[in-house]
Design an enzyme around this catalytic site. Structure first.
Site, mmCIF file in Angstrom:
data_model
loop_
_atom_site.group_PDB
_atom_site.id
_atom_site.type_symbol
_atom_site.label_atom_id
_atom_site.label_comp_id
_atom_site.label_asym_id
_atom_site.label_seq_id
_atom_site.Cartn_x
_atom_site.Cartn_y
_atom_site.Cartn_z
ATOM 1 N N CYS A 86 0.912 -1.144 -0.043
ATOM 2 C CA CYS A 86 0.049 -0.091 -0.070
ATOM 3 C C CYS A 86 0.946 1.108 -0.032
ATOM 4 O O CYS A 86 1.496 1.514 -0.961
ATOM 5 C CB CYS A 86 -1.004 -0.028 1.179
ATOM 6 S SG CYS A 86 -2.354 1.186 0.771
ATOM 7 N N HIS A 181 -3.819 -5.324 0.655
ATOM 8 C CA HIS A 181 -3.209 -5.617 1.707
ATOM 9 C C HIS A 181 -3.263 -7.244 1.972
ATOM 10 O O HIS A 181 -4.133 -7.780 2.276
ATOM 11 C CB HIS A 181 -4.060 -5.252 2.921
ATOM 12 C CG HIS A 181 -3.811 -3.482 3.160
ATOM 13 N ND1 HIS A 181 -2.987 -2.942 4.026
ATOM 14 C CD2 HIS A 181 -4.469 -2.574 2.691
ATOM 15 C CE1 HIS A 181 -2.753 -1.950 3.916
ATOM 16 N NE2 HIS A 181 -3.819 -1.297 2.896
ATOM 17 N N GLU A 183 -1.726 -8.839 4.344
ATOM 18 C CA GLU A 183 -1.966 -9.369 5.576
ATOM 19 C C GLU A 183 -3.402 -9.358 6.128
ATOM 20 O O GLU A 183 -3.495 -9.799 7.170
ATOM 21 C CB GLU A 183 -1.143 -8.160 6.457
ATOM 22 C CG GLU A 183 -1.722 -6.919 6.790
ATOM 23 C CD GLU A 183 -1.454 -5.970 5.441
ATOM 24 O OE1 GLU A 183 -1.805 -4.765 5.624
ATOM 25 O OE2 GLU A 183 -0.985 -6.377 4.327
ATOM 26 N N ASP A 239 -4.749 -13.981 28.867
ATOM 27 C CA ASP A 239 -3.375 -13.394 28.735
ATOM 28 C C ASP A 239 -2.518 -13.553 30.344
ATOM 29 O O ASP A 239 -1.437 -14.135 30.291
ATOM 30 C CB ASP A 239 -3.441 -11.780 28.673
ATOM 31 C CG ASP A 239 -4.209 -11.773 27.191
ATOM 32 O OD1 ASP A 239 -3.877 -12.760 26.377
ATOM 33 O OD2 ASP A 239 -4.624 -10.641 26.778
#
Length: 525
Positions: A86, A181, A183, A239
């Site tokens: 991009c 993109h 990703e 987490d």
């Protein structure tokens, strides 16, 4: 650990895109170590980093704007493979002598690009083949500018009707650029494209595996803390649970976990946390009842950013109080992960627009008494889960839905009150219980209830009820960067609504949030 998992590395230069760390997530999924650094990383630092390849990420600016970011000269001097995405493609083209112009048709969202050229990057990769034998890719676009003239040595690799140079390639130098993109999960072949660049073109070996990551994290923690004691706030979420297991394996009894009951937790969460870690795993856990302190500080505060900061400051105060009861506590461990950092600032460049602060990032006071230990800071959520399984944590714990650091404090819109928290706890418990009963819990990535501080008229039996409104929120996502609302069965939604209204006297109406991300965030505040 037999191999250095950092030996083969990719450098990602950040130009301010909210997707930058998602690129890192994809590269690591491929099995290769990478780091993100700001676009103005010094030439000396780039050379010292010695990457096998460089990715120029996207960004929100235009190469035509004054002071818009540019890639350092070392990017080109190193003569390693280069991949511009991009804005990264645009600045690469402009810096190498090409031209970039504003596009009459701005492309945002799904697009189909035709692969019209040959290059290693896309060889054998396609979603469609039309009757004329033209290969097509389904991709995700997000751009207003476009390359109109390529630098010397490049040829067109892919195009769309409104963007003739949607991808360009120079195989001789291993320089590539794509306007879309790869990703983002909406680009169906994106991971294959990135794999082609990282593994085949850059020649990296896939050394970044869960077992290697655990070994490396343990070694890093031991080197950082030495023989010092560490405090960890244990919430029971994914987490903090993974951090607890990792630190317990790394430093054993040097770890003391503090479970802070702030009055903003899920139903029965305190007892569950103590049972799992203190009783079953043998971890040292102190339970601190600080509900009155948290709710007192939050009284009268409606602004979500201020609520987050109050919760963060109070959280640290409680830790201070517990630390004074212990000797030689030097470190505070946190379950900060990549998405926390992404949404707090986009990255380190200051070019991305801040969406919201995070409890683990933006709400901590500068005079904090502890040094931070954040062993998950560079990992995305699915990486954290894989690490948890590697450490032997139960599947149901590791794949529990995410829970925000400020807890119900950011799921109660406006002012936080004990009455609201108690109602929300019950409603959320019913929602999760029914999701499990209908076998939808693991089909959704995150599900919860939001308390709305408005009242609505309802009828229960022969009586009129004027009570509070709650919203159900359930999303499906792979990376938490983009998400769509979960299309739950009507029967499930009806069951949840009926149970909440019939079993909780303070709630008269249930709504369902059908917003996707973007434009909405997953949490309401």
């Amino acid at each position: 650990m037999s191999q250095d998992i950092h030996a083969h590395r990719i450098l990602i230069l950040d130009f301010g895109s909210q997707y930058t760390q998602l690129i890192a997530r994809r590269v690591r999924e491929i099995g290769v170590y990478c780091e993100i650094h700001p676009f103005d990383m010094s030439n000396e630092a780039i050379i010292a980093f010695a990457p096998r390849g460089i990715i120029l990420a996207g960004g929100p600016e235009s190469v035509h704007e004054a002071d818009s970011p540019r890639a350092p000269q070392a990017v080109f001097d190193l003569k390693v493979p280069l991949f511009g995405i991009c804005y990264g493609m645009q600045t690469m083209a402009e810096q190498m002598g090409g031209k970039v112009q504003g596009s009459d048709v701005r492309e945002f969202g799904y697009a189909r690009v035709d692969v019209v050229g040959k290059a290693r990057l896309l060889d054998g990769i396609e979603d469609h083949v039309d009757d004329d034998g033209v290969l097509g890719l389904d991709v995700w676009m997000s751009h207003g500018d476009k390359v109109t003239e390529m630098p010397a040595g490049f040829h067109i690799l892919a195009s769309t009707p409104s963007c003739p140079i949607a991808a360009m390639a120079d195989d001789a130098r291993a320089y590539y650029g794509v306007q879309f993109h790869p990703e983002v999960t909406h680009t169906k072949q994106g991971l294959r494209i990135l794999s082609r660049f990282v593994l085949d073109i850059c020649g990296c070996a896939a050394l970044w595996t869960p077992s290697n990551i655990v070994d490396d994290a343990i070694a890093t923690v031991r080197a950082q803390v030495g023989s010092s004691k560490v405090l960890l706030g244990l919430s029971g979420g994914v987490d903090s649970s993974v951090v607890a297991a990792l630190l317990h394996k790394a430093i054993g009894d040097q770890l003391t976990c503090v479970f802070v009951d702030n009055g903003l937790l899920r139903l029965h969460e305190g007892d569950q946390v103590m049972a799992m870690f203190a009783e079953n795993m043998g971890v040292k856990v102190i339970r601190a009842n600080a509900e009155d302190k948290f709710l007192g500080r939050l009284a009268g505060v409606a602004d979500p950013e201020e609520k987050r900061k109050i919760i963060g400051r109070t959280f640290i105060e409680v830790f201070d109080e517990e630390a004074t009861k212990l000797q030689d506590v030097k470190f505070l461990a946190q379950g900060t992960i990549y998405p926390d950092v992404i949404e707090s600032a986009g990255a380190k460049t200051g070019k991305a627009h801040v969406i919201k602060s995070h409890h683990n990032v933006g709400g901590l006071p500068e005079d904090m008494q502890f040094e931070l230990v954040e062993p998950l800071r560079e990992l995305f959520k699915d990486e954290v889960r894989k690490i948890g399984l590697e450490l032997g944590l139960p599947y149901d714990m590791v794949y529990r839905h995410p829970f925000p650091g400020p807890g119900l404090g950011v799921r109660i819109l406006g002012e936080v009150k004990k009455e609201y928290a108690d109602l929300l706890r019950q409603a959320d418990h019913i929602f999760i219980e029914e999701l499990r009963a209908f076998d939808w819990y693991h089909k959704t990535s995150q599900a919860f209830v939001v308390f709305q501080p408005v009242k609505s008229v309802g009828v229960v039996g022969d009586g009129r009820r004027y009570a509070w409104v709650v919203a159900l929120r359930a999303v499906e996502t792979i990376d938490f960067m983009t998400a769509r609302w979960a299309h739950l069965p009507y029967e499930l939604l009806e069951k949840v609504s009926n149970r909440i209204i019939n079993e909780i006297a303070g709630i008269s109406r249930v709504t369902y949030d059908v917003s996707s991300k973007p434009p909405a965030t997953i949490e309401w505040e």
